[in-house]
Design an enzyme around this catalytic site. Structure first.
Site, PDB file in Angstrom:
ATOM      1  N   ASN A  10       1.002  -1.219  -0.264  1.00  0.00           N
ATOM      2  CA  ASN A  10       0.284  -0.373   0.014  1.00  0.00           C
ATOM      3  C   ASN A  10       0.268   1.332   0.255  1.00  0.00           C
ATOM      4  O   ASN A  10       1.428   1.632   0.937  1.00  0.00           O
ATOM      5  CB  ASN A  10      -0.735   0.190   1.924  1.00  0.00           C
ATOM      6  CG  ASN A  10      -2.284   1.350   1.007  1.00  0.00           C
ATOM      7  OD1 ASN A  10      -1.785   1.778   0.334  1.00  0.00           O
ATOM      8  ND2 ASN A  10      -2.449   1.046   2.363  1.00  0.00           N
ATOM      9  N   LYS A  12       0.116   3.952  -0.477  1.00  0.00           N
ATOM     10  CA  LYS A  12      -0.561   5.203   0.059  1.00  0.00           C
ATOM     11  C   LYS A  12      -0.546   6.612  -0.702  1.00  0.00           C
ATOM     12  O   LYS A  12      -0.104   6.160  -1.800  1.00  0.00           O
ATOM     13  CB  LYS A  12       0.076   5.092   1.334  1.00  0.00           C
ATOM     14  CG  LYS A  12       0.130   4.459   2.776  1.00  0.00           C
ATOM     15  CD  LYS A  12       0.340   4.105   4.366  1.00  0.00           C
ATOM     16  CE  LYS A  12      -0.045   2.786   4.441  1.00  0.00           C
ATOM     17  NZ  LYS A  12      -0.027   3.377   6.170  1.00  0.00           N
ATOM     18  N   HIS A  95      -9.729   1.196   5.326  1.00  0.00           N
ATOM     19  CA  HIS A  95      -8.199   1.768   5.477  1.00  0.00           C
ATOM     20  C   HIS A  95      -8.552   2.707   6.642  1.00  0.00           C
ATOM     21  O   HIS A  95      -9.193   3.630   6.368  1.00  0.00           O
ATOM     22  CB  HIS A  95      -7.724   2.051   4.362  1.00  0.00           C
ATOM     23  CG  HIS A  95      -5.828   2.156   4.957  1.00  0.00           C
ATOM     24  ND1 HIS A  95      -5.125   2.928   5.828  1.00  0.00           N
ATOM     25  CD2 HIS A  95      -4.933   1.376   4.921  1.00  0.00           C
ATOM     26  CE1 HIS A  95      -3.648   2.341   6.522  1.00  0.00           C
ATOM     27  NE2 HIS A  95      -3.499   1.679   5.797  1.00  0.00           N
ATOM     28  N   GLU A  97      -6.744   4.855   7.616  1.00  0.00           N
ATOM     29  CA  GLU A  97      -6.303   6.894   7.285  1.00  0.00           C
ATOM     30  C   GLU A  97      -7.517   7.087   6.487  1.00  0.00           C
ATOM     31  O   GLU A  97      -7.952   7.625   6.807  1.00  0.00           O
ATOM     32  CB  GLU A  97      -5.051   6.560   6.494  1.00  0.00           C
ATOM     33  CG  GLU A  97      -3.997   6.451   7.230  1.00  0.00           C
ATOM     34  CD  GLU A  97      -3.075   5.572   6.645  1.00  0.00           C
ATOM     35  OE1 GLU A  97      -2.836   6.000   5.005  1.00  0.00           O
ATOM     36  OE2 GLU A  97      -1.976   5.259   7.302  1.00  0.00           O
ATOM     37  N   GLU A 167      -5.251  -4.746  10.609  1.00  0.00           N
ATOM     38  CA  GLU A 167      -4.609  -3.623  10.254  1.00  0.00           C
ATOM     39  C   GLU A 167      -4.687  -2.930  12.158  1.00  0.00           C
ATOM     40  O   GLU A 167      -5.294  -1.319  11.851  1.00  0.00           O
ATOM     41  CB  GLU A 167      -4.513  -2.386   9.426  1.00  0.00           C
ATOM     42  CG  GLU A 167      -4.324  -3.338   8.171  1.00  0.00           C
ATOM     43  CD  GLU A 167      -3.439  -2.172   6.778  1.00  0.00           C
ATOM     44  OE1 GLU A 167      -2.544  -2.327   6.752  1.00  0.00           O
ATOM     45  OE2 GLU A 167      -3.637  -0.910   7.053  1.00  0.00           O
ATOM     46  N   GLY A 173       2.610   2.790  10.721  1.00  0.00           N
ATOM     47  CA  GLY A 173       3.645   3.683  10.482  1.00  0.00           C
ATOM     48  C   GLY A 173       4.208   3.854  12.092  1.00  0.00           C
ATOM     49  O   GLY A 173       5.103   5.092  11.398  1.00  0.00           O
ATOM     50  N   SER A 213       3.015  -1.959  10.008  1.00  0.00           N
ATOM     51  CA  SER A 213       4.837  -2.150  10.155  1.00  0.00           C
ATOM     52  C   SER A 213       5.210  -3.451  10.026  1.00  0.00           C
ATOM     53  O   SER A 213       6.084  -3.992  11.001  1.00  0.00           O
ATOM     54  CB  SER A 213       4.998  -1.225  12.061  1.00  0.00           C
ATOM     55  OG  SER A 213       4.618  -0.716  11.978  1.00  0.00           O
ATOM     56  N   GLY A 235       4.644   1.061   4.039  1.00  0.00           N
ATOM     57  CA  GLY A 235       6.326   1.519   4.800  1.00  0.00           C
ATOM     58  C   GLY A 235       7.236   0.757   3.800  1.00  0.00           C
ATOM     59  O   GLY A 235       7.608   1.473   2.349  1.00  0.00           O
TER      60      GLY A 235
HETATM   61  P1  13P Z   1       3.055   0.171   7.922  1.00  0.00           P
HETATM   62  O1  13P Z   1       3.385  -1.066   7.191  1.00  0.00           O
HETATM   63  O2  13P Z   1       4.345   1.221   7.148  1.00  0.00           O
HETATM   64  O3  13P Z   1       2.762  -0.235   8.759  1.00  0.00           O
HETATM   65  O4  13P Z   1       1.265   0.424   7.150  1.00  0.00           O
HETATM   66  C1  13P Z   1       0.886  -0.710   7.616  1.00  0.00           C
HETATM   67  C2  13P Z   1      -0.546  -0.132   6.327  1.00  0.00           C
HETATM   68  O5  13P Z   1      -1.208   0.995   6.527  1.00  0.00           O
HETATM   69  C3  13P Z   1      -0.939  -1.197   4.744  1.00  0.00           C
HETATM   70  O6  13P Z   1      -1.532  -0.103   4.523  1.00  0.00           O
END
Ligand code: 13P
Length: 254
Positions: A10, A12, A95, A97, A167, A173, A213, A235
């Site tokens: 992802n 983002k 998601h 976010e 998640e 993150g 993460s 990430g």
């Molecule tokens: P990270 O791997 O950066 O923690 O993000 C996870 C995520 O939100 C994937 O959709």
């Protein structure tokens, strides 16, 4: 029960078009064909159509959102049919976010899941609890409610086409991964709830990914858990070496 693995990136809101296509070219050259793992890259809408020609049977592309209506006066929005016409096969929905910054609730996310399914796209439905809920030890109830309010309204036929991504928000993150035991506990609970609401056979087929993460350093442990069918990676999906390593780990963890 032997489910194949999925490693889904992802991105983002990262990578220009050129950066994105360079990444996809490297992926294609580095791993021409995968035996048992599917790799998916969730990219910004504007990258989708350009990425298509570089993909092969082992790699697919995903959008990161979708409007719930088929078409119309929704300035700036993108519909499921547009996503499909650009060559994507998957859409990340719900998601945290999007829930947090764009106020998407379970009702709306269910509408989006249905819109995506009606265009033969596969939704990657995200769920997961914030830190205070984890600390209260009510995370299982919290995630079950997210499921009950949304995808548990789907039919038996529809739910089989959904991929679930657990998640935990406190792990996204932050560098703070859920332990493999914490991930397995929640994934098992999600599968039990799926069996209760649909059938045991359906519950055993549905893929449940872990996100938060997840990196090459912890993926082997996470992906080897019985109910963890791969990862949704933020990430680490931005770096070709890390993403390729995650795919290799998934291939080796079957
Ligand atoms: P990270 O791997 O950066 O923690 O993000 C996870 C995520 O939100 C994937 O959709």
């Amino acid at each position: 029960m032997h489910r194949s693995k999925i490693v889904a990136g992802n991105w983002k809101m990262n990578k220009t078009l050129n950066e994105g296509i360079d990444f996809i070219k490297i992926l294609k050259e580095s791993i021409p064909e995968l035996r048992i793992t599917k790799a998916i890259v969730g990219m910004p809408f504007i990258h989708l159509a350009s990425a298509g020609p570089y993909l092969n049977g082992s790699f697919s592309i995903a959008a990161q959102n979708c409007h719930h209506e088929a078409q119309g006066a929704y300035t700036g929005e993108i519909s499921a049919s547009m996503i499909q016409s650009a060559g994507a096969e998957y859409v990340i929905l719900g998601h945290s976010e999007r829930r947090q910054y764009f106020k998407e609730d379970d009702d709306l996310i269910l509408k989006k899941v249905k819109a995506v399914l009606s265009h033969s796209l596969t939704p990657i439905f995200c769920c997961g609890e914030p830190l205070d809920i984890r600390e209260d030890d009510t995370h299982i109830q919290y995630v079950n409610k997210q499921l009950e309010n949304s995808i548990f309204h789907l039919s038996n036929e529809e739910i089989q086409k959904v991929i679930i991504a657990y998640e935990p928000i406190w792990a996204i993150g932050t560098g703070k991964t859920a332990s493999s035991a914490q991930a397995q506990e929640m994934h098992k609970e999600i599968r039990l709830s799926l069996a209760d609401n649909f059938t045991l056979a359906i519950a055993n087929e549905i893929k449940i990914l872990y996100g938060g993460s997840c990196t090459p350093a912890n993926a082997a442990d996470l992906f080897s858990q019985k109910d963890v069918d791969g990862g949704l990676i933020g990430g680490a999906s931005l770096k070709t070496n890390d993403f390729l390593e995650l795919i290799r780990i998934a291939e080796a963890s079957i």
